[in-house]
Design a protein around this motif. Structure first.
Motif, PDB file in Angstrom:
ATOM      1  N   PHE A 146       6.013   1.107  41.679  1.00  0.00           N
ATOM      2  CA  PHE A 146       6.098   1.794  40.604  1.00  0.00           C
ATOM      3  C   PHE A 146       4.733   1.832  39.620  1.00  0.00           C
ATOM      4  CE2 PHE A 146       6.488   0.917  35.723  1.00  0.00           C
ATOM      5  CZ  PHE A 146       7.155   2.266  35.412  1.00  0.00           C
ATOM      6  N   ILE A 147       4.095   0.662  39.730  1.00  0.00           N
ATOM      7  CA  ILE A 147       2.781   0.592  39.024  1.00  0.00           C
ATOM      8  C   ILE A 147       1.848   1.369  39.591  1.00  0.00           C
ATOM      9  CG2 ILE A 147       0.857  -0.943  38.557  1.00  0.00           C
ATOM     10  CD1 ILE A 147       3.268  -1.514  37.039  1.00  0.00           C
ATOM     11  N   LEU A 148       1.704   1.559  41.202  1.00  0.00           N
ATOM     12  CA  LEU A 148       0.784   2.330  41.900  1.00  0.00           C
ATOM     13  C   LEU A 148       1.164   3.684  41.442  1.00  0.00           C
ATOM     14  CD1 LEU A 148       0.833   0.830  45.570  1.00  0.00           C
ATOM     15  CD2 LEU A 148      -0.988   0.837  43.931  1.00  0.00           C
ATOM     16  N   ASN A 149       2.242   4.331  41.301  1.00  0.00           N
ATOM     17  CA  ASN A 149       2.674   5.471  40.882  1.00  0.00           C
ATOM     18  C   ASN A 149       2.199   5.756  39.506  1.00  0.00           C
ATOM     19  OD1 ASN A 149       3.958   5.370  43.200  1.00  0.00           O
ATOM     20  ND2 ASN A 149       5.482   7.160  42.620  1.00  0.00           N
ATOM     21  N   LEU A 150       2.029   4.765  38.627  1.00  0.00           N
ATOM     22  CA  LEU A 150       1.791   4.924  37.208  1.00  0.00           C
ATOM     23  C   LEU A 150       0.386   4.976  37.239  1.00  0.00           C
ATOM     24  CD1 LEU A 150       2.401   4.660  34.249  1.00  0.00           C
ATOM     25  CD2 LEU A 150       1.875   2.043  34.362  1.00  0.00           C
ATOM     26  N   LYS A 151      -0.478   4.209  38.096  1.00  0.00           N
ATOM     27  CA  LYS A 151      -1.863   4.524  38.106  1.00  0.00           C
ATOM     28  C   LYS A 151      -2.298   5.955  38.409  1.00  0.00           C
ATOM     29  CE  LYS A 151      -3.075  -0.650  38.381  1.00  0.00           C
ATOM     30  NZ  LYS A 151      -3.597  -1.714  39.660  1.00  0.00           N
ATOM     31  N   MET A 152      -1.402   6.322  39.365  1.00  0.00           N
ATOM     32  CA  MET A 152      -2.209   7.545  39.998  1.00  0.00           C
ATOM     33  C   MET A 152      -1.823   8.718  39.016  1.00  0.00           C
ATOM     34  SD  MET A 152      -3.187   8.975  42.474  1.00  0.00           S
ATOM     35  CE  MET A 152      -3.406   7.735  43.532  1.00  0.00           C
ATOM     36  N   ILE A 153      -0.843   8.417  38.325  1.00  0.00           N
ATOM     37  CA  ILE A 153      -0.336   9.570  37.354  1.00  0.00           C
ATOM     38  C   ILE A 153      -1.524   9.536  36.131  1.00  0.00           C
ATOM     39  CG2 ILE A 153       1.204  10.244  35.553  1.00  0.00           C
ATOM     40  CD1 ILE A 153       3.429   9.549  37.539  1.00  0.00           C
ATOM     41  N   ILE A 154      -1.814   8.532  35.601  1.00  0.00           N
ATOM     42  CA  ILE A 154      -2.767   8.123  34.845  1.00  0.00           C
ATOM     43  C   ILE A 154      -4.216   8.652  35.234  1.00  0.00           C
ATOM     44  CG2 ILE A 154      -4.192   6.751  33.252  1.00  0.00           C
ATOM     45  CD1 ILE A 154      -1.490   5.031  33.258  1.00  0.00           C
ATOM     46  N   TYR A 155      -4.561   8.432  36.458  1.00  0.00           N
ATOM     47  CA  TYR A 155      -5.610   8.697  37.007  1.00  0.00           C
ATOM     48  C   TYR A 155      -5.858  10.333  37.062  1.00  0.00           C
ATOM     49  CZ  TYR A 155      -9.510   9.092  40.309  1.00  0.00           C
ATOM     50  OH  TYR A 155     -10.669   9.246  41.037  1.00  0.00           O
ATOM     51  N   GLU A 156      -4.779  10.857  37.359  1.00  0.00           N
ATOM     52  CA  GLU A 156      -4.625  12.654  37.433  1.00  0.00           C
ATOM     53  C   GLU A 156      -4.465  13.147  35.845  1.00  0.00           C
ATOM     54  OE1 GLU A 156      -1.796  13.021  40.504  1.00  0.00           O
ATOM     55  OE2 GLU A 156      -3.109  12.582  42.048  1.00  0.00           O
ATOM     56  N   SER A 157      -4.592  12.434  34.669  1.00  0.00           N
ATOM     57  CA  SER A 157      -4.191  12.919  33.474  1.00  0.00           C
ATOM     58  C   SER A 157      -4.773  14.338  33.221  1.00  0.00           C
ATOM     59  CB  SER A 157      -4.746  11.971  32.568  1.00  0.00           C
ATOM     60  OG  SER A 157      -4.002  10.665  32.593  1.00  0.00           O
ATOM     61  N   PHE A 158      -6.188  14.452  33.490  1.00  0.00           N
ATOM     62  CA  PHE A 158      -7.004  15.875  33.369  1.00  0.00           C
ATOM     63  C   PHE A 158      -6.342  17.187  34.262  1.00  0.00           C
ATOM     64  CE2 PHE A 158      -9.292  12.707  31.303  1.00  0.00           C
ATOM     65  CZ  PHE A 158      -9.805  13.446  30.084  1.00  0.00           C
ATOM     66  N   ILE A 159      -5.505  16.973  35.449  1.00  0.00           N
ATOM     67  CA  ILE A 159      -4.939  17.936  36.019  1.00  0.00           C
ATOM     68  C   ILE A 159      -4.004  18.695  35.066  1.00  0.00           C
ATOM     69  CG2 ILE A 159      -3.545  18.764  38.153  1.00  0.00           C
ATOM     70  CD1 ILE A 159      -4.795  16.071  39.684  1.00  0.00           C
ATOM     71  N   GLU A 160      -4.075  20.114  35.113  1.00  0.00           N
ATOM     72  CA  GLU A 160      -3.424  20.756  34.096  1.00  0.00           C
ATOM     73  C   GLU A 160      -1.856  20.927  34.049  1.00  0.00           C
ATOM     74  OE1 GLU A 160      -4.070  25.420  32.212  1.00  0.00           O
ATOM     75  OE2 GLU A 160      -5.414  24.563  34.001  1.00  0.00           O
TER      76      GLU A 160
END
Length: 661
Positions: A91-105
């Motif tokens: 869950f934490i890994l997925n959370l980090k990945m989504i935050i990392y990709e925040s600027f993807i439209e």
């Protein structure tokens, strides 16, 4: 029948073991259903995590966590705990990945779900904080908010590091440092606009996501600038860094129309530490001071070279003008405003103004040499110089916020001195040419051919006034005012010489009428030309009234009334070198007033004995005249102060009576 059979069956001892066997099968079936349900929940969790629907996944994790740790049983299967911990790590890994990709439209829905999951996890952390450590899951507290903020910092740092120079328009700058600073600044604005336009909608208002991103970008920019300035930088790079810190970053980036509503600049702090900033400020000001010195030197040098080369000033709309002030004022103004903005203080502006004052004084010395060399051929050049000096004066007067008061006064004094030199050039030549006409005033020719003498003087004045038409209107008006004053001074000086003996009342009245006529002609000539010194038109008529009086007492009272008309004013004796002519007056008690005389000055000058007189030349008439003046003056002063003296006595009387025996 059915009832009977049932009762029989239930009472049959052989049916007991069969009943226990059925119960065992039911219990096994329930365990199987629980296992099946658990397997289904784990599959659902995996599906939610795989599709990055973290809010739903978090709910499943919390439900499983509650089943596993919600009871008071301390004995839990290690396999189940490890599996739950592994699920949380996923869950934490997925959370980090989504935050990392925040600027993807197209990542907004995933980010919204992740933010919801963060808030839910924060609430779950608080729930477990109330329990003892041994009763909590080993992964609690998870601190998803801290994970989120740390990941955001990583995202910002990588985006700042990988910003494209060509995309941000920094590739055309001259130095690597300039390109680096511009690239970072443009990337900050670009990303913060994305935050405001898209990412802000994925967070609740109390998350303050815009401020969080602004602080992270600000810190990243600050760190990089400190790295760039750790070693010495050249002057151009220093100026560029300071321009970004002072102007571009706070004005262009942070106060963008879409950003300023969501970002508080005061919460960001300085980009560079005070020590580093001080070094850059000193380097910048040394460069700017030298640059202004060169600009001023070149501008004044070009102007003075035109004088030596005999180049005539430019004629614009019929006026001779110089580009000196037009060139220098914007330079000085922009430099001082820039210095004030970058250094945050006006104190350094004094050094720039001192350079301007030094250049003006050097300019004045060269001007004096020019006048000596060219004599009568500098009129057009001086017309242009007067225009520049007038423009400088207006600027110094109006730009008060940029000028320290002391330096401002020094500058105005220097400008006034230059203006006086130029004006004196015109006035001295005009008076030299008019001198033969002045000498005819108050002579027999003036009495017998009055119109002819006056017409000659007026025509001479008109010719010289006409020659001033190439002087710009404001400068011309001021010069005409001084010429008007000087002519009136010269007129009275000629009258004081007493070349014409006015014996008898008739001759005195004729002279008084001539004075009024002269006053009308002279003042109308100057008024039509543009002089605004209207008060000068009142002097000769008032003096003519005194001239008609015969009785010494009436004469003195008339003088006193004249003095009372100008209660808080001074004498004309303080105006320019022309006023020195009035110190050669005779013992005639006739006095010239301007709108600046006090009654005490009046009495003082009333008793002035001319310097070229000696005691042997003072006859009985003069002594009688002096004594009569002294008497009336004393009487007037006593009368003037009598009410005050009476009031003081009245107030002091009770105290005198109290202390008296």
């Amino acid at each position: 029948m059915a009832t009977d059979s049932t009762q029989v069956s239930s009472g049959d001892p052989e049916l007991g073991p069969q009943k226990n066997k059925q119960r065992t099968k039911v219990s096994d079936k329930i365990k199987f259903l629980n296992f099946t349900k658990s397997k289904s929940a784990h599959e659902r969790l995996s599906a939610e995590l795989e599709q990055n629907r973290l809010a739903e996944a978090q709910k499943l994790l919390v439900a499983a966590e509650e089943r596993l740790f919600g009871s008071n049983e301390l004995a839990r299967a290690e396999e189940e705990v490890d599996k739950m911990q592994a699920d949380y790590e996923t869950f934490i890994l997925n959370l980090k990945m989504i935050i990392y990709e925040s600027f993807i439209e197209d990542n907004q829905e995933k980010l919204k779900s992740a933010v919801t999951a963060i808030l839910q996890e924060e609430a779950q952390d608080k729930r477990w904080e109330t329990l003892a450590m041994e009763k909590r899951p080993v992964w609690r507290p998870i601190r998803c908010r801290e994970i989120h903020d740390t990941q955001l910092k990583t995202v910002v740092e990588e985006r700042m590091k990988n910003a494209n120079e060509e995309e941000n328009g920094a590739d055309k700058l001259s130095s690597p440092l300039k390109r680096e600073v511009c690239r970072l600044g443009k990337q900050i604005q670009k990303d913060l606009l994305v935050v405001v336009r898209r990412l802000r909608e994925c967070y609740p208002p109390d998350f303050n996501i815009c401020i969080i991103y602004a602080q992270l970008y600000h810190q990243a920019f600050s760190t990089r600038l400190q790295e760039l300035t750790r070693s010495s930088v050249d002057v151009e790079d220093c100026c560029y860094i300071l321009s970004w810190i002072t102007f571009h970053y706070p004005s262009d980036v942070l106060t963008h129309q879409e950003l300023k509503e969501h970002i508080d600049q005061s919460s960001l702090g300085p980009l560079l530490p005070e020590g580093t900033l001080k070094i850059l400020h000193e380097q910048y000001f040394s460069y700017k001071e030298e640059e202004v010195r060169k600009w001023l030197s070149n501008a004044f040098g070009k102007e003075m070279k035109k004088w030596s080369d005999g180049i005539e000033p430019q004629l614009v709309d019929g006026f001779y003008v110089s580009s000196l002030a037009v060139d220098i004022i914007p330079l000085i103004d922009s430099s001082m405003k820039e210095i004030k903005a970058i250094l945050g203080s006006e104190s350094k502006n004094e050094y720039i103004l001192c350079q301007l004052d030094s250049c003006l004084k050097e300019y004045m010395r060269n001007l004096e040499e020019l006048i000596k060399v060219k004599q009568g051929g500098a009129a057009n050049t001086l017309c242009a110089i007067l225009v520049s000096i007038q423009q400088f004066g207006v600027y110094v007067q109006e730009a008060e916020s940029l000028f320290p008061e002391k330096t401002r006064r020094i500058l105005l004094c220097t400008l006034e001195n230059i203006k006086t030199i130029c004006q004196q050039y015109f006035l001295s030549r005009i008076h030299t040419e008019l001198k033969p006409l002045y000498r005819k005033l108050w002579t027999d020719a003036w009495c017998h051919r009055h119109d002819e003498v006056l017409d000659g003087l007026v025509k001479g004045l008109e010719n010289h006034i006409h020659n001033l038409e190439t002087l710009e209107s404001v400068c011309q008006e001021e010069l005409l005012g001084k010429l008007h004053l000087a002519v009136m001074v010269e007129y009275v000086r000629q009258m004081m010489k007493r070349k014409q003996k006015l014996k008898g009342k008739k001759r005195q009245e004729e002279a008084a009428d001539f004075m009024c006529q002269d006053n009308r002609m002279i003042c109308s000539t100057f008024s039509e030309a543009g002089s605004n010194e209207k008060w000068l038109s009142e002097i000769l008529p008032r003096l003519s009234e005194i001239l008609k009086l015969q009785d010494p007492g009436s004469l003195e009272l008339e003088r006193v009334s004249l003095a009372r008309i100008y209660p808080d004013l001074r004498y004309i004796f303080v105006t320019d070198p022309l006023s020195s002519a009035l110190t050669h007056q005779t013992t005639s008690p006739m006095i010239l007033f301007t709108p600046s005389s006090t009654i005490f000055d009046y009495h003082l000058y009333l008793f002035t004995i001319p310097r070229h007189h000696t005691h042997s030349t003072i006859d009985n008439h003069h002594c009688f005249q002096f004594l009569s003046v002294l008497f009336f003056a004393t009487f007037y002063v006593c009368l003037y102060y009598l009410p005050f003296v009476i009031k003081v006595i009245y107030l002091m009387l009770p105290f005198v009576l109290l202390v008296s025996p």
